[in-house]
Design a protein around this motif. Structure first.
Motif, PDB file in Angstrom:
ATOM      1  N   PRO A  28      31.424 -23.711  12.760  1.00  0.00           N
ATOM      2  CA  PRO A  28      31.289 -24.393  14.058  1.00  0.00           C
ATOM      3  C   PRO A  28      31.911 -25.788  14.051  1.00  0.00           C
ATOM      4  N   GLY A  29      31.711 -26.552  12.969  1.00  0.00           N
ATOM      5  CA  GLY A  29      32.287 -27.909  12.919  1.00  0.00           C
ATOM      6  C   GLY A  29      33.806 -27.869  12.904  1.00  0.00           C
ATOM      7  N   ASP A  30      34.374 -26.929  12.144  1.00  0.00           N
ATOM      8  CA  ASP A  30      35.840 -26.803  12.101  1.00  0.00           C
ATOM      9  C   ASP A  30      36.384 -26.311  13.447  1.00  0.00           C
ATOM     10  N   HIS A  31      35.630 -25.398  14.065  1.00  0.00           N
ATOM     11  CA  HIS A  31      36.010 -24.904  15.395  1.00  0.00           C
ATOM     12  C   HIS A  31      36.070 -26.062  16.392  1.00  0.00           C
ATOM     13  N   LEU A  32      35.020 -26.902  16.399  1.00  0.00           N
ATOM     14  CA  LEU A  32      34.998 -28.054  17.312  1.00  0.00           C
ATOM     15  C   LEU A  32      36.112 -29.048  16.954  1.00  0.00           C
ATOM     16  N   ALA A  33      36.326 -29.231  15.656  1.00  0.00           N
ATOM     17  CA  ALA A  33      37.384 -30.161  15.238  1.00  0.00           C
ATOM     18  C   ALA A  33      38.748 -29.664  15.719  1.00  0.00           C
ATOM     19  N   SER A  34      38.933 -28.331  15.733  1.00  0.00           N
ATOM     20  CA  SER A  34      40.218 -27.780  16.184  1.00  0.00           C
ATOM     21  C   SER A  34      40.435 -28.025  17.676  1.00  0.00           C
ATOM     22  N   LEU A  35      39.346 -28.302  18.401  1.00  0.00           N
ATOM     23  CA  LEU A  35      39.448 -28.638  19.832  1.00  0.00           C
ATOM     24  C   LEU A  35      39.533 -30.160  20.026  1.00  0.00           C
ATOM     25  N   ASP A  36      39.632 -30.883  18.899  1.00  0.00           N
ATOM     26  CA  ASP A  36      39.620 -32.365  18.929  1.00  0.00           C
ATOM     27  C   ASP A  36      38.364 -32.911  19.594  1.00  0.00           C
ATOM     28  N   PHE A  37      37.293 -32.127  19.491  1.00  0.00           N
ATOM     29  CA  PHE A  37      36.038 -32.470  20.173  1.00  0.00           C
ATOM     30  C   PHE A  37      35.474 -33.801  19.676  1.00  0.00           C
ATOM     31  N   PHE A  38      35.663 -34.071  18.381  1.00  0.00           N
ATOM     32  CA  PHE A  38      35.034 -35.266  17.793  1.00  0.00           C
ATOM     33  C   PHE A  38      35.797 -36.557  18.079  1.00  0.00           C
ATOM     34  N   ASP A  39      36.887 -36.462  18.858  1.00  0.00           N
ATOM     35  CA  ASP A  39      37.512 -37.692  19.376  1.00  0.00           C
ATOM     36  C   ASP A  39      36.533 -38.413  20.295  1.00  0.00           C
ATOM     37  N   ALA A  40      35.674 -37.615  20.930  1.00  0.00           N
ATOM     38  CA  ALA A  40      34.670 -38.191  21.835  1.00  0.00           C
ATOM     39  C   ALA A  40      33.498 -38.713  21.009  1.00  0.00           C
ATOM     40  N   ASP A  41      32.566 -39.407  21.681  1.00  0.00           N
ATOM     41  CA  ASP A  41      31.367 -39.962  21.042  1.00  0.00           C
ATOM     42  C   ASP A  41      30.318 -38.846  21.004  1.00  0.00           C
ATOM     43  N   VAL A  42      30.224 -38.156  19.852  1.00  0.00           N
ATOM     44  CA  VAL A  42      29.388 -36.956  19.760  1.00  0.00           C
ATOM     45  C   VAL A  42      28.160 -37.212  18.896  1.00  0.00           C
ATOM     46  N   HIS A  43      27.001 -36.824  19.426  1.00  0.00           N
ATOM     47  CA  HIS A  43      25.738 -36.857  18.688  1.00  0.00           C
ATOM     48  C   HIS A  43      25.301 -35.407  18.493  1.00  0.00           C
ATOM     49  N   ALA A  44      25.212 -34.965  17.241  1.00  0.00           N
ATOM     50  CA  ALA A  44      24.966 -33.553  16.940  1.00  0.00           C
ATOM     51  C   ALA A  44      23.561 -33.342  16.382  1.00  0.00           C
ATOM     52  N   ALA A  45      22.859 -32.383  16.945  1.00  0.00           N
ATOM     53  CA  ALA A  45      21.521 -32.069  16.452  1.00  0.00           C
ATOM     54  C   ALA A  45      21.589 -30.977  15.396  1.00  0.00           C
ATOM     55  N   HIS A  46      20.741 -31.080  14.409  1.00  0.00           N
ATOM     56  CA  HIS A  46      20.470 -30.085  13.363  1.00  0.00           C
ATOM     57  C   HIS A  46      21.469 -30.104  12.196  1.00  0.00           C
ATOM     58  N   CYS A  47      22.652 -29.470  12.376  1.00  0.00           N
ATOM     59  CA  CYS A  47      23.643 -29.408  11.294  1.00  0.00           C
ATOM     60  C   CYS A  47      23.004 -28.928   9.990  1.00  0.00           C
ATOM     61  N   VAL A  48      22.209 -27.857  10.114  1.00  0.00           N
ATOM     62  CA  VAL A  48      21.529 -27.299   8.939  1.00  0.00           C
ATOM     63  C   VAL A  48      22.534 -26.632   8.009  1.00  0.00           C
ATOM     64  N   HIS A  49      23.437 -25.837   8.611  1.00  0.00           N
ATOM     65  CA  HIS A  49      24.370 -25.046   7.805  1.00  0.00           C
ATOM     66  C   HIS A  49      25.769 -25.630   7.922  1.00  0.00           C
ATOM     67  N   ILE A  50      25.955 -26.838   7.393  1.00  0.00           N
ATOM     68  CA  ILE A  50      27.300 -27.416   7.441  1.00  0.00           C
ATOM     69  C   ILE A  50      27.826 -27.621   6.027  1.00  0.00           C
ATOM     70  N   THR A  51      29.135 -27.595   5.933  1.00  0.00           N
ATOM     71  CA  THR A  51      29.813 -27.690   4.641  1.00  0.00           C
ATOM     72  C   THR A  51      30.162 -29.153   4.332  1.00  0.00           C
ATOM     73  N   GLY A  52      30.586 -29.388   3.109  1.00  0.00           N
ATOM     74  CA  GLY A  52      31.051 -30.716   2.728  1.00  0.00           C
ATOM     75  C   GLY A  52      32.240 -31.154   3.574  1.00  0.00           C
ATOM     76  N   ASP A  53      33.103 -30.197   3.935  1.00  0.00           N
ATOM     77  CA  ASP A  53      34.260 -30.538   4.773  1.00  0.00           C
ATOM     78  C   ASP A  53      33.815 -31.002   6.154  1.00  0.00           C
ATOM     79  N   GLU A  54      32.798 -30.314   6.681  1.00  0.00           N
ATOM     80  CA  GLU A  54      32.305 -30.708   8.014  1.00  0.00           C
ATOM     81  C   GLU A  54      31.665 -32.104   7.954  1.00  0.00           C
ATOM     82  N   ILE A  55      30.925 -32.370   6.866  1.00  0.00           N
ATOM     83  CA  ILE A  55      30.332 -33.708   6.717  1.00  0.00           C
ATOM     84  C   ILE A  55      31.444 -34.755   6.670  1.00  0.00           C
ATOM     85  N   ALA A  56      32.532 -34.436   5.954  1.00  0.00           N
ATOM     86  CA  ALA A  56      33.663 -35.379   5.871  1.00  0.00           C
ATOM     87  C   ALA A  56      34.283 -35.600   7.249  1.00  0.00           C
TER      88      ALA A  56
END
Ligand SMILES: [Zn+2]
Length: 433
Positions: free
Chosen positions: A232-260
Motif C-alpha cells: 500500500p505505501g509503495d502504491h501510494l508513493a507511485s501516485l506521488d501521494f506523499f507529496d501532500a501533507d499526509v497523516h497515516a493511521a495504523h501502518c501495522v504491516h509496513i516494510t522498512g522501505d515504506e518507513i524510509a
C-alpha cells in the motif's frame, strides 16, 4: 495588577525534565508566559497542591462519533467488525453524530486529551460543538470514492462533493487555532487510484492536510499487492501521494522501505496499539518508526475497536507491547511515548503550538492527582515513570486548553456530561437495539 493566570503544583513536566515544586503561568492569549519553580511575587490563581502538571495528551487517530458503537462488536474479526459498524452507520442520524461526538469530547477531556485527529462525517455544526467544548480537532471528512455516499442517512454528498466541502471548510477555519480541516480518503483498498490522485492534487493546491488509513490489516495489504503488485505505501508513493501533507493511521504491516518513504516525505503516523491488538491486526514496527525519525502520534482509534479514549492506557501499551514482543525492555522507553503522545502528536496532527509546557506554547495543561493510591509512594523524581505506567485517565482533575479551564476539579465546564451520557444511551438503544 496582573493579567496572568498562575497555577502552583507539586511538579511540572517540561521538555527538559521535571520541576518540583512548580509554577505555570499563562496570559490572556492563552499562551504560557512562565514554567518553572514558584516565584515569590506571583499571585496564585489555582493552588493545585497534590497534583502534577503535564502537557495535554493528543489523540493521533480516532472516529469520535463512534462512541455510540462502544461494545457493539467486541469479539469480531476485522472484516466482520467493519461490516457491523458500517451496518450501524447506515442508520445514523445527524443528532446521533452530535451525541456521539459530545460523548467522545466528555471522555477525552476528562481523561486529559486536549486535541485529536478524527476521520468521519464532519460539518460546521459538529466542528462548532468541538469549539464550544474548547478542544482542538483535526477533522478529516471521510470519503471513499467519487460516487460513493459515505453516510447515506445523514448526507447525500458523493465523494466528489465531499472534496469540495473540505475545501470550503478548510478555508473557513484556516486561521482558527482550535480547528484544522482535511481530506479523509479512507484507505487505498477502498479508494481508486484516480480518486487518490485527485485528493492529492487538491490537497497540494489548497494546502490542505490528508488523514488516511494505511496497512491496518494483512488482508488489505494482500489485496493491494494483488491489484497493483505493490505494498500500500509503495502504491501510494507511485501516485506521488506523499507529496501532500499526509497523516497515516495504523501502518501495522509496513516494510522498512515504506518507513524510509515516510521519513523522506515527512509523512506522519499514528500508532494505535490497543485497536490493533483488539481487532487481531498485529503489532506495528513502532521502534523502527521512532528510529527513522518519523513524525509520530499515539491514537486510540474509535471506541468500537478499543473501547476507551483514555490515552494513558494507550501510551502504556505503546511502550510495553514492543518490549514484550521483542523480549527487550529497551525497545521503547516511557519518556519516548509520553513525548510522542504530547509534543510529537501535537506537531504530527498540525498543532505545533500545543504539546509542551514551555513559554510561548498554548497552555494546554492537565493536572494529574498525585494523592491517589497508585501514586503512593512514588517519589517526584519518578514522575515521568508514574505518568507512563501508573497513572490513568481517572487521575485527571483539571484540564486547561489554550488557557481555558474546561475541566475543573473533576467537573466539566463546557459540556453537560450527565445529559450527554443519557442522550447517548437513548441513541444507542435505537441504533443497535
Ligand atoms: Zn481508523
Amino acid at each position: 495588577m496582573t493579567t496572568e493566570t498562575v497555577l502552583r503544583a507539586d511538579a511540572l513536566l517540561t521538555p527538559a525534565g521535571t520541576i518540583a515544586p512548580a509554577e505555570l503561568a499563562f496570559d490572556v492569549t492563552g499562551r504560557i508566559s512562565y514554567a518553572g519553580p514558584p516565584r515569590a511575587a506571583s499571585t496564585v490563581t489555582h493552588d493545585l497542591a497534590g497534583h502534577a502538571l503535564m502537557p495535554g495528551l493528543v489523540n493521533g487517530h480516532t472516529h469520535s462519533a463512534m462512541t455510540l458503537q462502544r461494545g457493539a462488536s467486541d469479539d469480531e474479526s476485522f472484516m466482520q467488525w467493519l461490516a457491523t459498524v458500517q451496518g450501524i452507520e447506515q442508520r445514523l442520524t445527524h443528532d446521533d453524530l452530535i451525541v456521539g461526538l459530545e460523548l467522545a469530547l466528555v471522555e477525552m477531556i476528562e481523561t486529559g486529551t486536549v486535541a485529536f485527529a478524527d476521520m468521519y462525517y464532519w460539518d460546521e455544526t459538529l466542528i462548532e460543538r468541538v469549539r464550544a467544548a474548547g478542544m482542538r480537532v483535526f477533522a478529516a471528512l471521510a470519503c471513499n470514492g467519487n460516487d460513493n455516499v459515505a453516510f447515506p442517512s445523514v448526507s447525500s454528498m458523493t465523494g466528489a462533493e465531499v472534496l469540495t466541502e473540505v475545501e470550503r471548510l478548510a478555508e473557513k477555519y484556516r486561521e482558527d487555532p482550535l480547528v484544522r480541516v482535511g481530506f479523509g480518503p479512507h484507505a487505498p483498498y477502498t479508494c481508486t487510484p484516480e480518486f487518490l490522485r485527485e485528493v492529492r492534487e487538491r490537497a497540494l493546491a489548497g494546502d490542505i492536510p490528508i488523514h488516511t488509513h494505511i496497512s491496518e490489516s494483512a488482508a488489505e495489504v494482500a489485496q493491494i499487492r494483488e491489484q497493483y503488485g505493490k505494498t500500500p505505501g509503495d502504491h501510494l508513493a507511485s501516485l506521488d501521494f506523499f507529496d501532500a501533507d499526509v497523516h497515516a493511521a495504523h501502518c501495522v504491516h509496513i516494510t522498512g522501505d515504506e518507513i524510509a518513504t515516510f521519513a523522506a516525505t515527512g509523512t506522519s503516523v499514528s500508532h494505535n496499539p490497543v485497536s490493533n491488538l483488539k481487532l487481531g491486526n498485529g503489532i506495528a514496527p513502532f521502534p523502527e518508526m521512532i528510529a527513522a525519525g518519523l513524525p509520530l502520534a499515539i491514537g486510540t482509534d474509535s471506541v468500537a475497536s478499543n473501547n476507551s479514549l483514555d490515552l494513558f492506557e494507550e501510551l502504556k501499551h505503546a511502550t510495553i507491547l514492543h518490549r514484550g514482543a521483542r523480549q527487550d525492555a529497551a525497545a521503547v522507553l516511557g519518556p519516548q511515548t509520553i513525548d510522542i503522545a504530547t509534543r510529537g502528536g501535537a506537531a504530527a496532527i498540525g498543532f505545533p503550538d500545543s504539546g509542551a509546557l514551555a513559554v510561548g506554547r498554548f497552555a494546554d495543561v492537565v493536572a494529574v492527582d498525585l494523592t491517589v493510591t497508585a501514586a503512593a509512594p512514588v517519589p517526584i523524581e519518578s514522575l515521568v515513570a508514574h505518568l507512563g505506567y501508573g497513572a490513568t485517565g481517572r487521575d485527571v482533575r483539571h484540564v486547561f486548553i489554550g488557557g481555558r479551564h474546561v475541566y475543573a476539579d473533576g467537573a466539566h465546564q463546557t459540556l453537560d456530561a450527565d445529559a450527554v451520557r443519557a442522550r447517548a444511551r437513548e441513541a444507542r438503544a435505537r441504533l443497535v437495539g
